[in-house]
Scaffold this motif. Structure first.
Motif, mmCIF file in Angstrom:
data_model
loop_
_atom_site.group_PDB
_atom_site.id
_atom_site.type_symbol
_atom_site.label_atom_id
_atom_site.label_comp_id
_atom_site.label_asym_id
_atom_site.label_seq_id
_atom_site.Cartn_x
_atom_site.Cartn_y
_atom_site.Cartn_z
ATOM 1 N N ALA A 201 0.751 -1.377 -0.074
ATOM 2 C CA ALA A 201 0.075 -0.152 -0.012
ATOM 3 C C ALA A 201 0.746 1.279 0.113
ATOM 4 C CB ALA A 201 -0.921 -0.016 1.275
ATOM 5 N N GLU A 202 2.168 1.220 0.398
ATOM 6 C CA GLU A 202 2.924 2.177 0.464
ATOM 7 C C GLU A 202 3.693 2.277 -0.905
ATOM 8 O OE1 GLU A 202 2.876 0.061 2.811
ATOM 9 O OE2 GLU A 202 1.629 1.133 4.359
ATOM 10 N N GLY A 203 4.150 1.284 -1.399
ATOM 11 C CA GLY A 203 4.803 1.465 -2.944
ATOM 12 C C GLY A 203 5.222 0.107 -3.350
ATOM 13 N N ILE A 204 6.708 -0.251 -3.773
ATOM 14 C CA ILE A 204 6.906 -1.365 -4.325
ATOM 15 C C ILE A 204 8.162 -1.961 -3.550
ATOM 16 C CG2 ILE A 204 8.326 -2.576 -6.133
ATOM 17 C CD1 ILE A 204 6.550 -0.440 -7.966
ATOM 18 N N ARG A 205 8.080 -3.173 -3.074
ATOM 19 C CA ARG A 205 9.125 -3.852 -2.140
ATOM 20 C C ARG A 205 9.795 -4.952 -3.189
ATOM 21 N NH1 ARG A 205 8.336 -5.853 3.735
ATOM 22 N NH2 ARG A 205 8.335 -3.765 4.039
ATOM 23 N N LEU A 206 11.291 -4.785 -3.195
ATOM 24 C CA LEU A 206 12.202 -5.656 -3.755
ATOM 25 C C LEU A 206 12.591 -6.651 -2.517
ATOM 26 C CD1 LEU A 206 14.238 -3.669 -6.115
ATOM 27 C CD2 LEU A 206 11.885 -4.876 -6.372
ATOM 28 N N TYR A 207 12.493 -7.870 -2.585
ATOM 29 C CA TYR A 207 13.137 -8.756 -1.345
ATOM 30 C C TYR A 207 13.521 -10.112 -1.795
ATOM 31 C CZ TYR A 207 8.683 -11.705 -2.058
ATOM 32 O OH TYR A 207 7.869 -12.471 -2.579
ATOM 33 N N SER A 208 14.401 -10.547 -0.746
ATOM 34 C CA SER A 208 15.106 -11.859 -1.097
ATOM 35 C C SER A 208 14.896 -12.578 0.308
ATOM 36 C CB SER A 208 16.220 -11.744 -1.742
ATOM 37 O OG SER A 208 17.304 -12.948 -1.504
ATOM 38 N N TYR A 209 14.853 -13.872 0.273
ATOM 39 C CA TYR A 209 14.918 -14.863 1.529
ATOM 40 C C TYR A 209 16.426 -15.188 1.809
ATOM 41 C CZ TYR A 209 9.918 -14.081 2.358
ATOM 42 O OH TYR A 209 8.692 -13.416 2.620
ATOM 43 N N VAL A 210 16.899 -15.203 2.858
ATOM 44 C CA VAL A 210 18.103 -16.167 3.411
ATOM 45 C C VAL A 210 17.595 -16.900 4.445
ATOM 46 C CG1 VAL A 210 19.609 -14.366 2.818
ATOM 47 C CG2 VAL A 210 18.814 -14.213 4.906
ATOM 48 N N THR A 211 18.428 -17.997 4.837
ATOM 49 C CA THR A 211 18.105 -18.851 5.837
ATOM 50 C C THR A 211 18.171 -18.307 7.057
ATOM 51 O OG1 THR A 211 19.508 -20.577 4.840
ATOM 52 C CG2 THR A 211 19.063 -20.860 6.808
ATOM 53 N N TYR A 212 18.931 -17.408 7.307
ATOM 54 C CA TYR A 212 18.526 -16.250 8.675
ATOM 55 C C TYR A 212 19.724 -15.204 8.255
ATOM 56 C CZ TYR A 212 22.711 -18.220 11.240
ATOM 57 O OH TYR A 212 23.939 -18.520 11.501
ATOM 58 N N ILE B 174 10.342 0.881 -1.700
ATOM 59 C CA ILE B 174 10.559 2.193 -2.758
ATOM 60 C C ILE B 174 8.753 2.713 -2.472
ATOM 61 C CG2 ILE B 174 10.638 3.120 -4.782
ATOM 62 C CD1 ILE B 174 12.135 0.409 -5.722
ATOM 63 N N ASN B 175 8.923 3.843 -1.590
ATOM 64 C CA ASN B 175 7.564 4.442 -1.260
ATOM 65 C C ASN B 175 7.160 5.428 -2.364
ATOM 66 O OD1 ASN B 175 7.385 2.820 1.014
ATOM 67 N ND2 ASN B 175 8.451 4.705 2.285
ATOM 68 N N GLU B 176 6.026 5.436 -2.645
ATOM 69 C CA GLU B 176 5.422 6.128 -3.758
ATOM 70 C C GLU B 176 6.210 6.363 -5.076
ATOM 71 O OE1 GLU B 176 2.385 7.563 -3.707
ATOM 72 O OE2 GLU B 176 2.250 6.988 -1.572
ATOM 73 N N PRO B 177 6.321 5.050 -5.786
ATOM 74 C CA PRO B 177 7.283 4.995 -6.821
ATOM 75 C C PRO B 177 6.994 5.675 -8.035
ATOM 76 C CG PRO B 177 5.826 2.957 -6.772
ATOM 77 C CD PRO B 177 5.514 3.845 -5.348
ATOM 78 N N THR B 178 8.017 6.131 -8.733
ATOM 79 C CA THR B 178 7.724 7.198 -9.801
ATOM 80 C C THR B 178 8.467 6.278 -11.307
ATOM 81 O OG1 THR B 178 9.809 8.245 -9.546
ATOM 82 C CG2 THR B 178 7.700 9.014 -8.411
ATOM 83 N N ALA C 158 0.404 -0.848 -10.766
ATOM 84 C CA ALA C 158 -0.891 -0.876 -10.771
ATOM 85 C C ALA C 158 -1.386 -1.555 -9.626
ATOM 86 C CB ALA C 158 -1.364 -1.459 -11.841
ATOM 87 N N GLU C 159 -0.610 -2.635 -8.943
ATOM 88 C CA GLU C 159 -0.964 -3.256 -7.775
ATOM 89 C C GLU C 159 -0.901 -2.449 -6.577
ATOM 90 O OE1 GLU C 159 -2.289 -6.341 -5.471
ATOM 91 O OE2 GLU C 159 -2.442 -5.785 -7.510
ATOM 92 N N PHE C 160 0.303 -1.692 -6.815
ATOM 93 C CA PHE C 160 0.480 -0.621 -5.418
ATOM 94 C C PHE C 160 -0.676 0.362 -5.433
ATOM 95 C CE2 PHE C 160 1.867 4.007 -5.546
ATOM 96 C CZ PHE C 160 1.965 4.277 -4.221
ATOM 97 N N GLN C 161 -1.203 0.871 -6.502
ATOM 98 C CA GLN C 161 -2.546 1.887 -6.338
ATOM 99 C C GLN C 161 -3.449 1.115 -5.898
ATOM 100 O OE1 GLN C 161 -2.216 5.035 -7.245
ATOM 101 N NE2 GLN C 161 -0.212 5.233 -8.204
ATOM 102 N N ARG C 162 -3.906 -0.069 -6.351
ATOM 103 C CA ARG C 162 -4.834 -0.712 -5.740
ATOM 104 C C ARG C 162 -4.893 -1.144 -4.285
ATOM 105 N NH1 ARG C 162 -6.717 -5.692 -4.406
ATOM 106 N NH2 ARG C 162 -4.579 -6.530 -4.602
ATOM 107 N N LEU C 163 -3.818 -1.187 -3.881
ATOM 108 C CA LEU C 163 -3.593 -1.690 -2.717
ATOM 109 C C LEU C 163 -3.669 -0.564 -1.630
ATOM 110 C CD1 LEU C 163 -0.565 -4.535 -2.387
ATOM 111 C CD2 LEU C 163 -2.907 -4.743 -2.122
ATOM 112 N N LYS C 164 -3.107 0.822 -2.286
ATOM 113 C CA LYS C 164 -3.205 2.088 -1.482
ATOM 114 C C LYS C 164 -4.684 2.381 -1.216
ATOM 115 C CE LYS C 164 -1.682 6.876 -2.041
ATOM 116 N NZ LYS C 164 -0.999 7.914 -2.821
#
Length: 1667
Positions: free
Chosen positions: A1363-1374, A1409-1413, A1447-1453
């Protein structure tokens, strides 16, 4: 359907190979015919039946006397045919007659003339078969059963007016033979196939045959008689007997070995070769036998002759078994090899002949050549053309061969024929002991065009003998022979005898087969007790032993055979050690009488035509056979007696059998021998007789009529072997033959009968061990024993063999030494003049090629004068033999021409003189250059070198000789290819020539030179092939233990007269004061007394009377020094050491001193010295010397300070000595002592539980740290305790030590886990500990590895919209803080702000990334640095990926805004309220929404408003209350509060239960009472959800709706902001969804930098679906 004849059924694969295509198509056509159509080829029985029906039909139709005449005519033809005697007429029925007969019988409405003709034809055919029937019945009279063989079958006529009873004819019951040959015409093939169909159908249907009886002549009256009942019954019985006979006959033929009825082609007369003149005609003739009849094809140079392609050139004829090929107007091109090939189902055989067409080149009329009267004496030719004879020679010949049973042996020769006639193939024949060998499964022969070879695929003793290869060119031939010996195979049982051999079947009939064999030469050391005979039916693999007790006589009748079946036999010998291997099997033999076998071979019947033989003759009734005649005993042994007799003359027309009777001589007590089964053959073997008694025998005949009178009894026969064991041969005389063979002769034993041959044995004198010289008895009284050892003395003995057994051994011969028999030498050759003066000449010559087996003692020279080319008489030049190969002949006449010849002599005498030399003139030589050197010879021939020796010229010229030149060339090279080996003249008279090519033949010559120039060359040497012969040995230098230096040479090719001749520099050794030469047997040794410079040179050794055995050894100055040093070492030896003295620490801390010698004898000793004092074995020192391994050692329990010093081991082994020392002083000693102490402590430590591998660490795949160590000597009571920084670590599970490894797992390792770790093992035997420090550098190294593992576990970057923007993420074991994270955007480091933030949530590393442009599009890289290496993960946030995420960010916002402001009940209402009637009820709750929601109530799902009883209030936009002053039962029900604004509606339910109880009324607060349930469920529907239902078509399929479910908060609370849950389960669930929508979570807003897990974040956002 048509079926193939039996031989084609069982041999279809052969039949298809040779059968003509037309015949194949014909057979196929008949196979496709239906049964109704095949009836066209009507068999005889059907024909007669239809004929009878046609007769009746014709009578009814009004046919008058024509019909009767036709029948009479047919009857006349029938009787006339019956009187004919030629059996060949039975085969004369052609296909046209058969077709006519079939058509006539098939159509009754045709004219009676055709019917009569058909009847006549059938009658003739039956009469032709009748003759065959009579013969065959006579031949089979011995095998038929006693029952009647002929029966009548009647057919009563339907013509009631005549009352005629048809005459029934006897049916032929002879043997059924289904044999078909290969016919040459299509017509014959069709007839053959049709006849077979007719025959098969007849026997399949079992139809009878009858014919009306007619008058024998037209003038006789017809007599018809009715049958009596007795006759009808008899005929019925005969029919039953006939049917059974047919079944027995067919069953008999099924049991026959059908292969024995077929015979492969065999040429009786072979075509011979011809030599003719051009324009003459020639004919090749041959005759061939075999069954089926072979088809003959003619070939020219292996190409079939096509008559149509050369009309008039070739004429091929085949008449009465004689085949011919005629070639007309022969031309020179007709010279070729022709052969005829005969083929049938049993195989193919070819015979060859050659044609040589001569062309006359003189002026002579060619037409005169045809008259054959022209005398051409000047041009006389041989049968082979112009050549007087063919020169046939054998190259690469086979020698005497030795093999063993079961092995494969091969003999071969390369054949050279001169002149070589193109396309003219010689006849190659192999013979064994003079008998021609034919190919079989045991023998294979090949001819490659140059080499003839014979292969014994599975050698047996039967194959032993003299093999002769005969190569014939026309009438001229040459032979070469060699003996082949085959030894017994190794017995399966030690001491068992050898296998018998040459098993044959001498006599075979229906009742028994007499099997004979030859006794083996090897009895295994124990006398042979007898023999077992085994039989096997052909086609099976089951062997049956025929005799229970061993038989000694080498013939035995085998009984119990099934008539008609074929058998093979084998024999085994037995002694007390066991049974031998079986012999080679015999040829198959059928249990048939010789008459039956001969008839099947010589008179095979043609394919049956469906005709049944009829006769008018009445069968004889009740004819009792007479007595047999000529009864005699043909063989008598201890085990059996064989009788033979002739059948009686009076026996009727049916078969007879025999009963044999016996009685003891002098009595009349006759006993029947064969009580159960009568004998069918006129021979019989009688067993179960008492040895030594006399018996008489007689025979009776029997048939269905009874048993006849007995024959005359034989004379008294004693049951004993009539054939005696032969006596021993005499006068054994051995004579020399070759180096490995001896000729043995003897005399035949007296009164010898039926000798099979002789066995010869040999023994080395004094050994007492006898070996057989032959394994197959030899005939004659002379034999060459091969395979003997040269130089050994042998003795021989012989014994004779016949069927009764082996004779005693003869007396032993005198011993004879095996050596070649001597003969006079061959002539010398290459006589040349070495010097010539006015009255004398010096001659030189070469040694004979063959010295005759003895050393040449001298030479004799003859000379003669030659006047005007006419030689005179020979004169002797010397009376006493000269030993040198040069001789001066004195008293010659000056200027006279002389010829010379030389003869060599040895112990055998003077050999043949050489050919006369070319003429030489006796005159004074005045030339200045030297004469030719002589006696040039080659020695020490090897594959790449040889040594050339020569003698100086007799004539040296006008000045002294200054040197020699050696020339060489290849043998086949021309004269201009001579080349000099040396550039400068040689002073010595020998030269070692190297650089030769292996396998190439060379010749050499030598020239002498002086100041005047180079003289004449010597005679050319014999050709020498550069090769190292097998077994070549070299001179070997040796230094013995006493230091004596010697040269040794060994020769294994010596003859008794051979000698070792040593020379120095190829000159005889005159001064032997410095040498000792010792020769013994085949070894010679030249020893130096004191090797010095005077002994330098080339030492060579030649062995005389051998094929050039020689070798040399060069001792130069360097070699002399090496040998002297070695000699000194041998005189004063040292014990060689593998290793010097060394020290090592043993497991218990003991100190071991050791050294190892190469080898030690049993007398070797060792002394142990410490600081120059000898020490001895005791408590402190443990000493040991192992002579086997050469190991010398000393062990000390421990080292003390006083043990510092020098240790020495001294060795003595005989004369040899040695010592080795080790210095242990100072630091060396201290270090060794410390190591020993440590090892001792370590050993004590290991007596209890201890660590094998100290404590260490490793990082697991899950990025956890595992501390591990390997332990040993653990038991059940052993405990393990872990410590960190001296504090015990509590472990949940006890380690079982099964794998010997102890581990401690530390999950999510971080800085707090740094410290010192220790693990302790302890039990009642002791304890051990191991420590690991994880601090500073060690900890940094470990953390680097952890970070590396975590970085490697990182997943690929994913995109998630919030809802705030776009998030890039990766998972590690810990995640650990030591893992440094960096982000790059389009390869530029990202500067973090409130809008661009990074952090870690659990195991998730993210970039928010909040409020992406659009400026945020691009390539993002996450860098993970583990302290050493940077690991990167990349994602592309551009294009469609950015559009979808945005588009998904706008919808979630929007969804987050709606969720935040929607109307909701925050809390306060219970689920259920229970209250007593009359009490007051107060319920309150808090609602919230922006804008302020509307509030309404429902009771039982119906609208409910405030009234006097129930007061509803909504105050301050958030407080709602519900009050009833006094409840009654009507107030019970379900109450619902509904709050609603533009963002959504929410309903909360409460159930009120009013209990009807009287009493005081109390007020009940819904949120204060204990009897209410405080948990509450809420139903919420957001406005966004409602909109999604309306716009679901515009939402992408992978986007799912989000439903938020929350717990009801406290009524006084404000809307909470939830922190992102930091549980591993939530993170794992998020990973599993892999970006798919799930239950929405409140996520914290990113903060500056990385926020650690557990910190409160000020904001939250619902996570949408990641991209």
């Amino acid at each position: 359907m048509m079926s193939l004849p039996f031989y084609q059924r069982h041999h279809e694969h052969y039949d298809r190979a040779y059968r003509h295509k037309a015949l194949s198509s014909t057979v196929s056509q008949y196979q496709k015919e239906t049964k109704s159509k095949s009836a066209v080829y009507a068999q005889g029985s059907a024909a007669y039946t239809r004929g009878s029906a046609a007769h009746r039909h014709s009578s009814a139709a009004g046919f008058s006397l024509d019909s009767s005449a036709a029948y009479s005519h047919g009857s006349t033809a029938y009787d006339h045919s019956a009187m004919q005697s030629k059996r060949s007429a039975a085969y004369s029925l052609d296909s046209q007659s058969l077709s006519t007969s079939s058509a006539a019988y098939s159509h009754g409405s045709e004219s009676i003339n055709k019917l009569a003709a058909a009847y006549r034809l059938g009658s003739e055919a039956y009469n032709f078969g009748l003759k065959n029937s009579n013969l065959m019945i006579e031949d089979q009279s011995y095998k038929m059963s006693p029952k009647a063989k002929r029966a009548k079958q009647s057919l009563i006529s339907e013509d009631k007016e005549n009352e005629a009873i048809d005459y029934s004819v006897p049916i032929f019951t002879g043997r059924e033979v289904n044999i078909s040959g290969i016919t040459d015409t299509e017509e014959e093939r069709i007839k053959e196939s049709a006849a077979y169909v007719a025959k098969r159908n007849l026997f399949a249907t079992g139809e009878g045959v009858s014919v009306s009886k007619v008058a024998k002549t037209t003038s006789e009256e017809e007599h018809h008689e009715k049958k009596s009942r007795k006759v009808a019954i008899r005929e019925s019985a005969e029919r039953v007997a006939m049917k059974k006979t047919l079944e027995d006959t067919q069953a008999f033929h099924k049991k026959l070995n059908q292969d024995k009825l077929l015979h492969p082609p065999e040429f009786i007369i072979e075509p011979r070769s011809h030599t003719i003149w051009e324009k003459e005609n020639v004919r090749f003739n041959c005759s061939v036998a075999g069954w089926p009849a072979p088809r003959v094809t003619w070939y020219k140079n292996n190409v079939p002759i096509d008559v149509q392609a050369h009309p008039g050139k070739y004429i091929i004829q085949s008449r009465y078994g004689l085949h011919s090929l005629e070639i007309t107007e022969c031309e020179f091109d007709d010279t070729a090899q022709y052969h005829a090939s005969a083929m049938n189902v049993k195989g193919e055989v070819s015979v060859y002949a050659s044609l040589v067409v001569k062309r006359y080149k003189g002026e002579i009329d060619a037409s005169l050549l045809h008259s054959r009267n022209l005398s051409l004496s000047p041009f006389a030719v041989t049968p082979h053309g112009y050549a007087s004879r063919f020169e046939i020679s054998f190259v690469d010949k086979f020698d005497v061969a030795f093999g063993r049973e079961g092995e494969t042996m091969s003999l071969g020769c390369t054949v050279v024929i001169n002149p070589d006639i193109k396309r003219f193939k010689p006849d190659i024949e192999w013979y064994r002991n003079g008998v021609l060998i034919t190919p079989s499964k045991w023998v294979q022969m090949q001819w490659s065009g140059e080499r003839a070879s014979l292969t014994l695929t599975h050698a047996n003793k039967e194959d032993e003998g003299l093999y002769t290869l005969r190569v014939a060119m026309g009438e001229y031939y040459e032979e070469y022979s060699g003996y082949v010996f085959v030894r017994d195979a190794d017995a399966e049982i030690p001491g068992a005898p050898g296998a018998p051999l040459d098993v044959q079947c001498l006599d075979a009939n229906k009742d028994y087969v007499i099997v004979s064999w030859k006794q083996p030469a090897v009895d295994g050391g124990n006398p042979i007790l007898g023999y077992f005979i085994d039989r096997c039916e052909v086609g099976t693999s089951h062997w049956t032993q025929c005799n229970e007790n061993p038989v000694k006589f080498a013939r035995f009748p085998v009984t119990g055979l099934i008539e008609g079946r074929s058998y093979i036999f084998r024999v085994r010998a037995v002694n007390k050690a066991g049974v031998s291997l079986p012999s080679r099997v015999s040829e198959p033999v059928a249990a048939l009488d010789p008459a039956d076998r001969a008839r099947l071979r010589s008179h095979p019947s043609a394919p049956w035509t469906g005709q049944i033989i009829v006769t008018e003759e009445e069968p004889a009734e009740g004819v009792v056979p007479g007595p047999p005649t000529d009864l005699q005993v043909i063989e008598a042994t201890k085990n059996y007696v064989v009788l033979s007799w002739k059948p009686p003359g009076q026996r009727g027309h049916e078969g007879i059998m025999y009963f044999v009777e016996k009685c003891v001589a002098g009595t009349e007590d006759w006993q029947r021998v064969n009580t159960e089964i009568p004998v069918k053959s006129p021979r019989f073997a009688v067993f179960d007789l008492s040895e030594g008694k006399s018996y008489c025998f007689r025979v009776r005949c029997c048939n269905s009529a009874g048993i006849g009178e007995p024959s005359e009894a034989t004379e008294a026969t004693v049951v004993d072997d009539k054939l005696d064991i032969p006596k021993a041969p005499g006068r054994i005389l051995p004579t020399r033959n070759t180096d490995t063979s001896v000729v043995v002769t003897w005399t035949e034993p007296p009164d010898a009968k039926e000798l099979v041959g002789y066995y010869i044995e040999s023994s080395v004198e004094g050994s007492g061990r006898w070996e057989p010289c032959n394994n197959n008895p030899v005939k004659g009284t002379r034999f060459i024993c091969h395979g003997l050892s040269n130089g050994e003395k042998y003795i021989f003995r012989v014994r004779a063999v016949n069927a009764a057994g082996l004779s005693e051994f003869s007396q032993e011969s005198e011993p004879i030494e095996v050596k070649a028999a001597i003969a006079a030498p061959s002539p010398p050759y290459d006589i040349m003049v070495l010097e010539s003066v006015r009255d004398s000449m010096v001659l030189g010559w070469k040694q004979p090629e063959a010295i005759g087996g003895a050393e040449i003692t001298g030479y004799y020279v003859n000379y003669r004068e030659v006047v005007d080319g006419v030689p005179g008489k020979w004169k002797e030049a010397n009376i006493k033999a000269v030993t040198e190969r040069a001789y001066r002949i004195q008293n010659l006449k000056e200027n006279m021409v002389y010829q010379f010849q030389v003869a060599a002599a040895n112990l055998a005498g003077v050999g043949t003189p050489s050919k006369p030399s070319k003429p030489f003139k006796c005159e004074e030589w005045t030339i200045a250059v030297p004469g030719p050197p002589h006696d040039v010879k080659c020695t020490e021939v090897r594959k790449d070198s040889l040594v050339l020796l020569w003698k100086e010229p007799v004539y040296s010229g006008r000045s002294p000789i200054v040197g020699y030149y050696v020339d060489m060339k290849e043998t086949e090279a021309k004269e201009e290819h001579w080349r000099s080996v040396n550039e400068k003249p040689l002073q010595k008279k020998f030269l070692k020539i190297g650089g030769l090519t292996q396998g190439v033949s060379y010749v050499f010559r030598v020239r002498a030179t002086n100041q005047a120039g180079v003289g004449k060359p010597s005679d050319v040497t014999d050709a020498v092939v550069a090769e190292t012969r097998p077994g070549t040995k070299e001179v070997v230098v040796d230094v013995d233990d006493n230091g004596v230096i010697s040269l040794n040479f060994e020769c294994d090719q010596m003859s008794p007269d051979s000698k070792f001749i040593w020379s120095k520099n190829y000159e005889p050794i005159e001064d032997d004061s410095r040498l000792n030469i010792n020769t013994k047997g085949g070894k010679s040794k030249l020893s130096f007394k004191d090797l010095g410079e005077d002994d330098l040179g080339i030492y060579s050794c030649i062995v005389t009377d051998t094929d050039g055995v020689s070798s040399s050894y060069t001792i130069d100055e360097e070699e002399m020094k090496r040998l002297l040093a070695l000699s000194h070492e041998r005189q004063f030896p040292t014990v060689p050491l593998v290793s010097e003295l060394a020290v090592e620490i043993l497991e218990k801390g003991e100190v071991r001193f050791w050294l190892q010698a190469e080898k030690l004898s049993g007398n070797a000793k060792a002394n142990f010295v410490f600081n120059d004092k000898e020490i001895f074995n005791g408590e402190k020192y443990k000493m040991k010397v192992d002579q086997k391994t050469g190991l010398v050692e000393m062990i000390m329990d421990k080292l003390e300070e006083k043990d510092e010093g020098t240790y020495t081991f001294q060795l003595q082994d005989g004369k040899a000595t040695n010592q080795s020392s080790l210095v242990l002083i100072g630091d060396v000693f201290k270090k060794l002592r410390d190591e020993a102490d440590f090892q001792r402590k370590e050993w004590h430590r290991k007596q209890g539980p201890h660590f094998v591998d100290k404590l260490g660490w490793e990082v697991t795949d899950e990025c956890n740290v595992m501390l591990k160590c390997k332990v040993a000597n653990i038991k059940k009571e052993t405990h393990i305790v872990w410590y960190k920084d001296d504090r015990e670590i509590m472990v949940d599970e006890e380690h079982d030590f099964k794998d010997g490894v102890c581990t401690l797992l530390i999950s999510e390792f971080s800085k707090k886990d740094a410290g010192t770790y220790e693990v302790i093992l302890k039990d009642d035997r002791g304890k051990d500990s191991s420590e690991l420090k994880l601090k500073d550098t060690a900890f940094a190294d470990l953390m680097n590895e952890v970070c590396r593992r975590i970085a490697l576990s990182a997943t690929d970057l994913k995109i998630q919209s919030t809802a705030e923007g776009i998030r890039l993420y990766s998972y590690v074991t810990y995640y650990v803080e030591d893992l440094r994270v960096g982000w790059l955007h389009n390869d530029t480091q990202i500067k973090f702000t409130d809008r661009m933030r990074t952090g870690v949530t659990g195991e998730q590393i993210w970039l928010q990334i909040n409020e992406p442009t659009p400026q945020d599009k691009g390539r993002y890289i996450m860098e993970l640095f583990d302290g050493n290496t940077t690991h990167k993960k990349t994602v592309d946030l551009s294009g469609q990926a950015f559009d979808e995420a945005f588009a998904e960010f706008q919808r979630l916002k929007q969804a987050a805004i709606a969720e935040k402001n929607r109307a909701r009940v925050l809390g306060g209402l219970p689920d259920v309220v229970t209250i007593q009637e009359g009490k007051a009820l107060n319920l309150s709750c808090t609602v919230w929404g922006d804008p302020t929601p509307e509030v309404s109530w429902l009771k039982n799902e119906k609208s409910f408003v405030s009234d006097a009883n129930c007061i509803l209030k909504f105050e301050s936009g958030k407080n709602v209350s519900f009050s009833i002053s006094a409840v009654s039962t009507q107030d019970s029900g379900k109450y619902s509060i509904v709050v609603k604004n533009k963002y959504g509606t929410e309903t909360s339910d409460v159930t009120v239960i009013v209990m009807p109880v009287s009493g005081q009324t109390d007020t009940v607060q819904g949120h204060n009472q204990n009897n209410k349930t405080v948990s509450k469920k809420k139903k919420a529907m957001t406005a966004s959800k409602q909109k999604e239902g309306e716009k679901k078509d515009f939402i992408k399929p992978h986007v799912e709706e989000i439903i938020a479910t929350e717990e009801t908060p406290d009524p006084n609370e404000m809307p909470p902001v939830e922190k992102e849950k930091d549980t591993k389960s939530n993170q794992q669930a998020a990973k599993k969804t892999d970006g798919k929508a799930g239950v929405a979570e409140k996520v914290p807003q990113p903060t500056e930098g990385l926020d650690r897990q557990g910190k409160k974040l000020p904001e939250e956002a619902a996570l949408g679906k990641p991209h």
